[in-house]
Design an enzyme around this catalytic site. Structure first.
Site, PDB file in Angstrom:
ATOM      1  N   ARG A  99     -20.093  26.819 107.862  1.00 21.96           N
ATOM      2  CA  ARG A  99     -18.871  26.660 109.421  1.00 21.96           C
ATOM      3  C   ARG A  99     -18.559  25.708 109.156  1.00 21.96           C
ATOM      4  O   ARG A  99     -17.062  25.713 109.726  1.00 21.96           O
ATOM      5  CB  ARG A  99     -19.884  25.289 110.602  1.00 21.96           C
ATOM      6  CG  ARG A  99     -19.315  25.958 111.926  1.00 21.96           C
ATOM      7  CD  ARG A  99     -20.166  24.787 112.952  1.00 21.96           C
ATOM      8  NE  ARG A  99     -21.329  25.696 112.984  1.00 21.96           N
ATOM      9  CZ  ARG A  99     -21.732  27.048 113.372  1.00 21.96           C
ATOM     10  NH1 ARG A  99     -20.302  27.781 114.276  1.00 21.96           N
ATOM     11  NH2 ARG A  99     -22.479  27.407 114.093  1.00 21.96           N
TER      12      ARG A  99
ATOM     13  N   ARG B 189     -17.515  31.473 119.054  1.00 22.47           N
ATOM     14  CA  ARG B 189     -17.277  30.392 117.213  1.00 22.47           C
ATOM     15  C   ARG B 189     -18.139  29.368 118.335  1.00 22.47           C
ATOM     16  O   ARG B 189     -17.519  28.935 119.029  1.00 22.47           O
ATOM     17  CB  ARG B 189     -17.034  30.602 116.565  1.00 22.47           C
ATOM     18  CG  ARG B 189     -15.867  31.348 115.604  1.00 22.47           C
ATOM     19  CD  ARG B 189     -17.453  32.407 114.667  1.00 22.47           C
ATOM     20  NE  ARG B 189     -16.838  31.072 113.746  1.00 22.47           N
ATOM     21  CZ  ARG B 189     -17.907  30.361 113.077  1.00 22.47           C
ATOM     22  NH1 ARG B 189     -18.994  32.085 113.019  1.00 22.47           N
ATOM     23  NH2 ARG B 189     -18.347  29.837 111.991  1.00 22.47           N
ATOM     24  N   ILE B 190     -18.855  28.412 117.776  1.00 20.54           N
ATOM     25  CA  ILE B 190     -19.800  26.599 117.893  1.00 20.54           C
ATOM     26  C   ILE B 190     -18.982  25.986 116.380  1.00 20.54           C
ATOM     27  O   ILE B 190     -18.657  26.664 115.692  1.00 20.54           O
ATOM     28  CB  ILE B 190     -20.615  26.829 117.613  1.00 20.54           C
ATOM     29  CG1 ILE B 190     -21.357  27.489 118.829  1.00 20.54           C
ATOM     30  CG2 ILE B 190     -20.828  25.677 118.211  1.00 20.54           C
ATOM     31  CD1 ILE B 190     -23.173  27.294 119.221  1.00 20.54           C
ATOM     32  N   LEU B 191     -18.091  25.341 117.735  1.00 22.97           N
ATOM     33  CA  LEU B 191     -17.255  24.818 116.452  1.00 22.97           C
ATOM     34  C   LEU B 191     -17.632  23.380 116.021  1.00 22.97           C
ATOM     35  O   LEU B 191     -18.339  22.619 117.149  1.00 22.97           O
ATOM     36  CB  LEU B 191     -15.693  24.050 117.297  1.00 22.97           C
ATOM     37  CG  LEU B 191     -14.534  25.695 117.967  1.00 22.97           C
ATOM     38  CD1 LEU B 191     -13.748  25.212 119.224  1.00 22.97           C
ATOM     39  CD2 LEU B 191     -14.392  25.992 116.795  1.00 22.97           C
TER      40      LEU B 191
ATOM     41  N   ASN C 257     -11.029  24.829 127.178  1.00 26.87           N
ATOM     42  CA  ASN C 257     -11.695  25.775 127.877  1.00 26.87           C
ATOM     43  C   ASN C 257     -11.916  26.848 128.777  1.00 26.87           C
ATOM     44  O   ASN C 257     -12.027  26.156 130.247  1.00 26.87           O
ATOM     45  CB  ASN C 257     -13.033  25.947 126.450  1.00 26.87           C
ATOM     46  CG  ASN C 257     -14.513  27.045 126.255  1.00 26.87           C
ATOM     47  OD1 ASN C 257     -13.619  28.004 126.632  1.00 26.87           O
ATOM     48  ND2 ASN C 257     -15.327  26.248 126.594  1.00 26.87           N
TER      49      ASN C 257
ATOM     50  N   HIS D 119     -15.284  29.017 130.908  1.00 26.45           N
ATOM     51  CA  HIS D 119     -16.520  28.965 130.987  1.00 26.45           C
ATOM     52  C   HIS D 119     -16.821  30.075 132.120  1.00 26.45           C
ATOM     53  O   HIS D 119     -16.124  29.467 133.355  1.00 26.45           O
ATOM     54  CB  HIS D 119     -16.946  28.347 130.808  1.00 26.45           C
ATOM     55  CG  HIS D 119     -18.840  28.225 130.874  1.00 26.45           C
ATOM     56  ND1 HIS D 119     -19.136  29.218 129.037  1.00 26.45           N
ATOM     57  CD2 HIS D 119     -20.096  28.210 131.076  1.00 26.45           C
ATOM     58  CE1 HIS D 119     -21.075  29.121 129.548  1.00 26.45           C
ATOM     59  NE2 HIS D 119     -21.100  29.257 130.821  1.00 26.45           N
TER      60      HIS D 119
ATOM     61  N   SER E 164     -15.150  27.977 135.403  1.00 22.96           N
ATOM     62  CA  SER E 164     -14.448  26.329 134.871  1.00 22.96           C
ATOM     63  C   SER E 164     -13.673  26.628 133.978  1.00 22.96           C
ATOM     64  O   SER E 164     -14.026  26.731 132.385  1.00 22.96           O
ATOM     65  CB  SER E 164     -15.682  25.490 134.669  1.00 22.96           C
ATOM     66  OG  SER E 164     -16.995  25.909 136.002  1.00 22.96           O
TER      67      SER E 164
ATOM     68  N   THR F 158     -15.154  18.834 124.416  1.00 23.58           N
ATOM     69  CA  THR F 158     -15.996  18.149 123.948  1.00 23.58           C
ATOM     70  C   THR F 158     -16.572  18.650 123.041  1.00 23.58           C
ATOM     71  O   THR F 158     -16.854  19.762 122.173  1.00 23.58           O
ATOM     72  CB  THR F 158     -16.349  16.898 124.438  1.00 23.58           C
ATOM     73  OG1 THR F 158     -17.529  17.199 125.465  1.00 23.58           O
ATOM     74  CG2 THR F 158     -15.504  16.191 125.525  1.00 23.58           C
TER      75      THR F 158
ATOM     76  N   ASP G 285     -20.281  23.855 125.791  1.00 24.26           N
ATOM     77  CA  ASP G 285     -19.525  24.004 127.454  1.00 24.26           C
ATOM     78  C   ASP G 285     -19.651  22.873 128.591  1.00 24.26           C
ATOM     79  O   ASP G 285     -19.823  23.091 129.685  1.00 24.26           O
ATOM     80  CB  ASP G 285     -20.334  25.129 129.064  1.00 24.26           C
ATOM     81  CG  ASP G 285     -20.800  26.677 126.929  1.00 24.26           C
ATOM     82  OD1 ASP G 285     -19.131  26.615 126.295  1.00 24.26           O
ATOM     83  OD2 ASP G 285     -21.540  27.434 127.407  1.00 24.26           O
TER      84      ASP G 285
ATOM     85  N   GLN H 141     -10.441  35.429 138.757  1.00 18.00           N
ATOM     86  CA  GLN H 141     -10.361  34.377 139.085  1.00 18.00           C
ATOM     87  C   GLN H 141     -10.127  33.439 137.937  1.00 18.00           C
ATOM     88  O   GLN H 141      -9.110  32.323 137.929  1.00 18.00           O
ATOM     89  CB  GLN H 141     -11.906  33.883 139.691  1.00 18.00           C
ATOM     90  CG  GLN H 141     -11.970  33.281 140.923  1.00 18.00           C
ATOM     91  CD  GLN H 141     -10.868  33.806 142.066  1.00 18.00           C
ATOM     92  OE1 GLN H 141     -10.205  33.051 142.177  1.00 18.00           O
ATOM     93  NE2 GLN H 141     -10.772  35.378 142.942  1.00 18.00           N
ATOM     94  N   GLU H 142     -11.186  33.902 136.062  1.00 22.86           N
ATOM     95  CA  GLU H 142     -10.609  33.603 135.981  1.00 22.86           C
ATOM     96  C   GLU H 142      -8.831  33.132 135.302  1.00 22.86           C
ATOM     97  O   GLU H 142      -8.453  32.650 134.226  1.00 22.86           O
ATOM     98  CB  GLU H 142     -11.172  33.874 134.409  1.00 22.86           C
ATOM     99  CG  GLU H 142     -12.494  33.235 134.644  1.00 22.86           C
ATOM    100  CD  GLU H 142     -13.015  34.297 133.222  1.00 22.86           C
ATOM    101  OE1 GLU H 142     -13.090  33.958 132.248  1.00 22.86           O
ATOM    102  OE2 GLU H 142     -14.990  34.440 133.172  1.00 22.86           O
TER     103      GLU H 142
END
Ligand code: GRF
Length: 222
Positions: free
Chosen positions: A74, A100-102, A116, A118, A145, A150, A154, A182-183
């Site tokens: 990663r 991807r998880i950052l 982001n 979600h 949302s 951070t 999420d 809505q996004e």
């Protein structure tokens, strides 16, 4: 004569999939005909087959692919991603279905300029299968949302949420469809606020026009 045009805001979009949120951003910038200072200067994907890349090419936006499988871990991938993104001198980085998880280093590097979206009313239903989980829990409302990113997955200060009712006959698919619509409203709105210099991350949360947005962000009930 004093020039009232706000400075350009360079936006880099990261995605892994179909990119309907990217399309909504492209459309909103185009429809504003120069009045929106956001300028999508690149779309980057970790997947070469992401349909979002097609959308970008169609709109004449530069694209790049960085395959995470080509990296040892990663940290190595994220470091290369930062280098690639920073080549476009972004003012804002927008995650639009980037699967991807950052790493902490990545998130810290873009602190205050990383957004982001979600598909749930955060802090409820972080992670996957949000529509199904909302229905199974018997919730009467659901939504989406936009938040500053951070290191908490999420998590991060909320900017705007759209709240819609869950119908008795909703399935995860029908609910997802309405949430997606809505996004496509709230992400362009948040990006435009940021580009106009109205939205920023303060020490204790998101601020719009200098006012704290509070725990839920700006709430929209269409
Ligand atoms: C959206 O549901 C978004 O909330 C989530 O990923 C999905 C991306 O959809 N983060 P699309 O590729 O923009 O259509």
């Amino acid at each position: 004569m004093h020039d009232q045009t706000p400075a350009r805001c360079n936006v880099v979009v990261l995605l892994s999939g179909t990119g309907s949120n990217l399309q909504a951003l492209i459309d909103s910038v185009n429809q504003a005909a120069g009045a929106n200072p956001a300028r999508i200067c690149a779309v980057i994907s970790n997947r070469a087959d992401a349909y979002g890349l097609e959308r970008a090419r169609h709109a004449g936006i530069p694209t790049a692919v960085l395959d995470h499988k080509a990296f040892e871990g990663r940290e190595a991938f994220d470091a290369a991603l930062v280098e690639l993104i920073d080549g476009y001198t972004p003012d804002l980085v927008v995650l639009a279905g980037f699967m991807r998880i950052l790493s902490g280093d990545f998130v810290r590097h873009y602190q205050g300029r990383l957004l982001n979206i979600h598909p749930s009313l955060l802090p409820r239903y972080k992670g996957l299968h949000t529509h199904q989980r909302a229905i199974e829990a018997g919730d009467t409302e659901h939504g989406c949302s936009v938040h500053f990113v951070t290191e908490e997955l999420d998590g991060g200060p909320l900017v705007v949420q759209a709240v819609i009712p869950i119908q008795l006959d909703d399935t995860p698919a029908t609910l997802a469809h309405r949430v997606h619509a809505q996004e496509h409203q709230i992400y362009p709105l948040a990006v435009r606020w940021f580009a106009e210099g109205r939205l920023r991350l303060g020490a204790s949360g998101a601020l719009l026009d200098g006012q704290a947005l509070g725990a839920s962000g700006h709430l929209i009930r269409p």
